[in-house]
Write a protein that holds these residues in place. Structure first.
Motif, mmCIF file in Angstrom:
data_model
loop_
_atom_site.group_PDB
_atom_site.id
_atom_site.type_symbol
_atom_site.label_atom_id
_atom_site.label_comp_id
_atom_site.label_asym_id
_atom_site.label_seq_id
_atom_site.Cartn_x
_atom_site.Cartn_y
_atom_site.Cartn_z
ATOM 1 N N MET A 1 -6.337 -8.568 2.748
ATOM 2 C CA MET A 1 -5.476 -9.619 3.294
ATOM 3 C C MET A 1 -5.683 -9.697 4.805
ATOM 4 S SD MET A 1 -1.355 -10.131 2.879
ATOM 5 C CE MET A 1 -0.976 -8.477 3.442
ATOM 6 N N ASP A 2 -6.309 -10.783 5.271
ATOM 7 C CA ASP A 2 -6.545 -10.921 6.703
ATOM 8 C C ASP A 2 -5.260 -11.351 7.399
ATOM 9 O OD1 ASP A 2 -6.244 -13.678 6.302
ATOM 10 O OD2 ASP A 2 -8.397 -13.991 6.114
ATOM 11 N N ALA A 44 1.148 -1.149 7.173
ATOM 12 C CA ALA A 44 1.579 -2.415 6.579
ATOM 13 C C ALA A 44 1.964 -3.427 7.659
ATOM 14 C CB ALA A 44 2.770 -2.171 5.648
ATOM 15 N N ARG A 45 1.446 -4.649 7.523
ATOM 16 C CA ARG A 45 1.794 -5.709 8.471
ATOM 17 C C ARG A 45 3.113 -6.375 8.112
ATOM 18 N NH1 ARG A 45 -3.710 -7.464 7.313
ATOM 19 N NH2 ARG A 45 -5.167 -6.662 8.879
ATOM 20 N N ILE A 46 3.520 -6.196 6.844
ATOM 21 C CA ILE A 46 4.759 -6.816 6.368
ATOM 22 C C ILE A 46 5.629 -5.743 5.721
ATOM 23 C CG2 ILE A 46 5.780 -8.530 4.817
ATOM 24 C CD1 ILE A 46 3.102 -10.027 4.885
ATOM 25 N N VAL A 47 6.874 -5.678 6.140
ATOM 26 C CA VAL A 47 7.875 -4.827 5.504
ATOM 27 C C VAL A 47 9.003 -5.734 5.033
ATOM 28 C CG1 VAL A 47 9.554 -2.965 5.807
ATOM 29 C CG2 VAL A 47 7.337 -2.838 6.967
ATOM 30 N N ILE A 48 9.357 -5.645 3.756
ATOM 31 C CA ILE A 48 10.488 -6.428 3.269
ATOM 32 C C ILE A 48 11.645 -5.488 2.946
ATOM 33 C CG2 ILE A 48 9.035 -8.300 2.408
ATOM 34 C CD1 ILE A 48 9.519 -7.265 -0.440
ATOM 35 N N VAL A 68 -1.261 -9.469 -3.963
ATOM 36 C CA VAL A 68 -1.045 -8.493 -2.894
ATOM 37 C C VAL A 68 -0.284 -7.291 -3.438
ATOM 38 C CG1 VAL A 68 0.069 -8.077 -0.658
ATOM 39 C CG2 VAL A 68 -1.067 -10.266 -1.113
ATOM 40 N N ALA A 69 -0.785 -6.111 -3.169
ATOM 41 C CA ALA A 69 -0.167 -4.883 -3.666
ATOM 42 C C ALA A 69 1.102 -4.549 -2.884
ATOM 43 C CB ALA A 69 -1.159 -3.723 -3.569
ATOM 44 N N MET A 70 1.988 -3.789 -3.541
ATOM 45 C CA MET A 70 3.281 -3.423 -2.963
ATOM 46 C C MET A 70 3.485 -1.916 -3.036
ATOM 47 S SD MET A 70 5.037 -6.484 -5.045
ATOM 48 C CE MET A 70 3.577 -6.504 -6.096
ATOM 49 N N VAL A 71 4.128 -1.366 -1.998
ATOM 50 C CA VAL A 71 4.415 0.066 -1.923
ATOM 51 C C VAL A 71 5.912 0.244 -1.710
ATOM 52 C CG1 VAL A 71 4.024 2.226 -0.676
ATOM 53 C CG2 VAL A 71 2.143 0.589 -0.988
ATOM 54 N N ALA A 87 -2.742 -1.672 5.412
ATOM 55 C CA ALA A 87 -2.620 -2.956 6.105
ATOM 56 C C ALA A 87 -2.588 -4.135 5.135
ATOM 57 C CB ALA A 87 -3.769 -3.113 7.097
ATOM 58 N N ASP A 88 -3.226 -4.012 3.995
ATOM 59 C CA ASP A 88 -3.283 -5.106 3.023
ATOM 60 C C ASP A 88 -2.170 -5.036 1.987
ATOM 61 O OD1 ASP A 88 -5.539 -6.063 4.278
ATOM 62 O OD2 ASP A 88 -6.921 -4.988 2.960
#
Length: 472
Positions: A1-2, A44-48, A68-71, A87-88
């Motif tokens: 994911m760029d 990670a560029r995104i945290v929800i 997109v994978a999730m952790v 990051a992706d």
């Protein structure tokens, strides 16, 4: 994911969750990216941070559509890198799913969301006149969702079982965003495969636990704690058997500590040795009962007198107050922090049958000492359930980084010995990133095939915490 796709996905997630639930600024993400041991660094560029399971369900569906994978991440106190996101990947914090939905003291159950801190859960049960017995060093910051994902153990497993035995039902967001409601508050449910047990201990690799129904127990009315000096590990096991038999199995904790582990606590963590004369080993024993009265202390004294007559112990101290009991427990709980301050440490979270503990400690210790003369064994743990934290501290004359470069070599000595004794190389800390590659060498091929088949069936696109537990 760029970066462009990341910005686009963050905007779409904000539409689903609300902008306050999507964190993209570096300062906002920082606390979610720091791993407890410092072995890994999240990127990670995104945290929800969703507010409820329904919102998380929509977010997971959106990520799944985007491939997109999730952790998932609870209190971020794990010791195996199981909640580290690349990051992706989107990091999913369960911290805002923190409601206690229901306490049923008649049914002896509590229904909680995944982000409830373990200590808060314990306190709520206590206020209702009950006990939730899961207890571990990080209970002030770890969350029950993370405990479930890692099948946490702690000090009470001997009597109450680990998290798997304490869990009756689960609510889980599946890899495609569907929300499975398995929240059945019953002890008996023989209606097919035990789906909840697929997710307990899966480290979020099959789905994200959002809530659970957990067992409660009667609150103890009497608790007695003793610290004992022992001549050997064999004596500790005999003492454990004696205490269980004489007390009617009221032993709620039995922790073993080496002399070295006590010495670093007194040197580096402010602990005070309970005895003037050192012993090779020590045991911290807790007896508890929900019955009222004054019988338990007398019973404990009788057990220790018998143990002394059999030369199982050389000295013992029974706490006379809750403050003294707290100080005795601090000698055990302070070991991990003290070991950090004592120098580099190589850690093993192994389990073997209780009867094999003396042979394991002796065999593995001799093999590692032969490999690295001067290495210092720091063994401690929940000997009542066979889980030993079999750690080593660097030789005094060796540099820390040189010592840590031997981590894999020492693993290759210790882990096969545990497996030959029908044990496990991951008793309660999980696989995560730390052991994802190594565990394959210690699983039977058919076991690995079954686990991969389950992973593929439930998460065919490998979107749930990829690279952890099972390498798809």
């Amino acid at each position: 994911m760029d970066l462009d796709n990341s910005v686009n996905l963050a905007a779409r997630l904000a539409q689903v969750l609300g902008p306050e639930s999507v964190l993209t600024a570096a300062a906002d993400r920082e606390r979610f990216l720091v791993e407890e041991r410092g072995l890994y660094r999240g990127a990670a560029r995104i945290v929800i941070v969703p507010r409820d399971a329904q919102a998380l369900s929509r977010a997971v569906a959106l990520c799944a559509d985007a491939g997109v994978a999730m952790v998932p991440q609870g209190g971020n106190t794990g010791l195996a890198g199981g909640a580290v996101a690349g990051a992706d990947e989107v990091l999913v914090s369960l911290s805002r799913l923190n409601r206690i939905r229901e306490i049923d003291p008649v049914n002896f159950t509590i229904t909680v969301e995944a982000g409830v801190i373990l200590a808060d859960l314990q306190a709520a049960a206590h206020e209702a006149g009950c006990l939730f017995p899961l207890s571990l060093g990080a209970e002030g910051s770890c969350t029950i969702g993370g405990n479930i994902a890692s099948n946490a153990g702690g000090v009470g497993v001997l009597r109450y079982g680990n998290t798997r035995e304490l869990t009756l039902g689960l609510e889980v967001v599946l890899p495609d965003g569907q929300l499975w409601n398995g929240m059945r508050p019953v002890l008996k449910d023989n209606s097919g495969y035990s789906l909840k047990n697929l997710f307990i201990g899966s480290e979020g690799s099959l789905g994200i636990v959002t809530a659970a129904v957990l067992k409660l127990f009667p609150r103890p009315r009497q608790i007695e704690t003793a610290y004992c000096a022992l001549p050997s590990v064999e004596a500790a096991l005999t003492l454990l058997g004696l205490a269980r038999q004489r007390s009617g199995d009221m032993v709620s904790a039995f922790e073993l500590m080496s002399q070295f582990s006590l010495s670093i606590v007194t040197r580096h963590a402010g602990g005070q040795a309970p005895f003037a004369v050192q012993a090779p080993w020590y045991a911290l024993i807790e007896l508890s009962t929900s019955c009222e009265g004054e019988e338990l202390r007398g019973l404990f004294e009788t057990i220790l007198e018998e143990a002394y007559a059999q030369e199982l112990i050389s000295d013992a101290l029974i706490a006379t107050s809750s403050e003294q009991s707290r100080k005795l427990w601090a000698l055990r709980e302070g070991i991990p922090e003290a070991q950090k301050r004592a120098g580099g440490s190589i850690k093993h979270d192994i389990s073997v049958p209780v009867s094999s503990i003396p042979a394991f400690i002796a065999t593995a210790g001799a093999a590692v000492e032969e490999y690295m003369p001067g290495i210092r064994l720091c063994a401690f743990g929940h000997v009542g359930d066979g889980n030993i934290h079999y750690n080593f501290t660097q030789p005094e004359a060796m540099e820390k980084q040189v010592f840590l470069s031997h981590w894999h070599a020492i693993n290759d000595i210790v882990h096969p010995i545990a497996m030959r004794m029908h044990g496990s190389i991951s008793a309660e800390h999980g696989i995560g990133l730390l052991k994802a590659e190594e565990i394959i060498r210690h699983r039977a091929p058919v076991e690995e095939q079954l686990m991969r088949a389950i992973k593929t069936a439930i998460d065919p696109r490998n979107l749930m915490n990829p690279g952890k537990t099972v390498l798809a």
